[in-house]
Design an enzyme around this catalytic site. Structure first.
Site, PDB file in Angstrom:
ATOM      1  N   GLY A 188      40.600  70.919  -5.125  1.00 19.05           N
ATOM      2  CA  GLY A 188      39.915  71.898  -6.191  1.00 19.05           C
ATOM      3  C   GLY A 188      38.727  72.381  -5.873  1.00 19.05           C
ATOM      4  O   GLY A 188      37.678  71.689  -5.507  1.00 19.05           O
ATOM      5  N   SER A 189      38.342  73.854  -5.827  1.00 22.72           N
ATOM      6  CA  SER A 189      37.103  74.244  -5.453  1.00 22.72           C
ATOM      7  C   SER A 189      37.073  75.793  -5.566  1.00 22.72           C
ATOM      8  O   SER A 189      37.771  76.436  -6.252  1.00 22.72           O
ATOM      9  CB  SER A 189      36.742  73.662  -3.953  1.00 22.72           C
ATOM     10  OG  SER A 189      38.025  74.032  -3.288  1.00 22.72           O
TER      11      SER A 189
END
Length: 217
Positions: free
Chosen positions: A184-185
């Site tokens: 996640g990013s």
């Protein structure tokens, strides 16, 4: 299913943890052990899914700016880029959930002219300040259309490992891998003001395939 090379350590740890918890659950909980094992098996499967490497038919591009990651366009705005370009640009930000493919790709073809790692915070990746305050890497490419295009991998609240495998002087090929972010990013792309933006906020992107903008000589 092909797995990314960055998966090795994570999958080893996940496998050991899953096996240990499963054995302990069967030993202590007996018939109730499935209440623990089944949810863990789902999570274990998601770890493999996260590191998948899908087959992509990457084309050659000169004027096109290609989506650097799979995700959702969450920001398109004019900003002042003060790390390298020192001018107003258009920022296109793409948020990646933990379920997206997290391979990071060059958005344009050309030559790498700059790279830098920045330690920082771990704000949620969709927060506007994450672009300048979170742990991140900055890479810039002199494109085939003679434009400087800068892009950033940004760590999020969950993502705590950024990998980027390029050096100044390397050839950049739009759509081809240069890095990876775990769990996640966000990815920001900074483009010249006269760039024709093709995407819009809310669009779902497929890294290496979708055209998000066009630049002219």
């Amino acid at each position: 299913m092909k797995l990314h090379k960055e998966s090795k350590g994570t999958i080893i740890v996940a496998s050991i943890a899953f096996a240990l918890v499963a054995v302990l659950s069967i030993y202590f909980l007996k018939n109730l052990s499935l209440l623990i094992i089944i949810p863990l098996l789902v999570i274990y499967g998601l770890v493999f899914w996260f590191f998948r490497v899908p087959k992509r038919n990457i084309q050659d591009h000169t004027e096109n700016v290609i989506a650097p990651v799979d995700g959702k366009v969450v920001m398109i705005k004019e900003v002042f880029e003060d790390e390298l370009l020192q001018t107003k640009v258009i920022q296109v930000s793409i948020f990646m959930s933990p379920l997206n493919v997290h391979i990071c790709r060059f958005p344009v073809s050309g030559q790498v002219i700059y790279k830098k790692y920045h330690p920082g915070k771990y704000l949620v990746a969709w927060h506007e300040k994450s672009s300048t305050e979170n742990e991140r890497t900055t890479v810039a490419v002199e494109s085939l259309t003679n434009h400087k295009v800068l892009f950033r991998q940004i760590a999020g609240y969950v993502a705590r490992r950024i990998v980027f495998n390029c050096n100044e002087g390397d050839a950049a090929k739009a759509g081809h891998e240069f890095g990876f972010i775990k769990f996640g990013s966000r990815m920001d792309v900074f483009l010249p003001l006269d760039t024709e933006i093709i995407c819009k906020i809310g669009d779902k992107t497929k890294g290496g395939i979708d055209v998000i903008a066009k630049m002219r000589d």
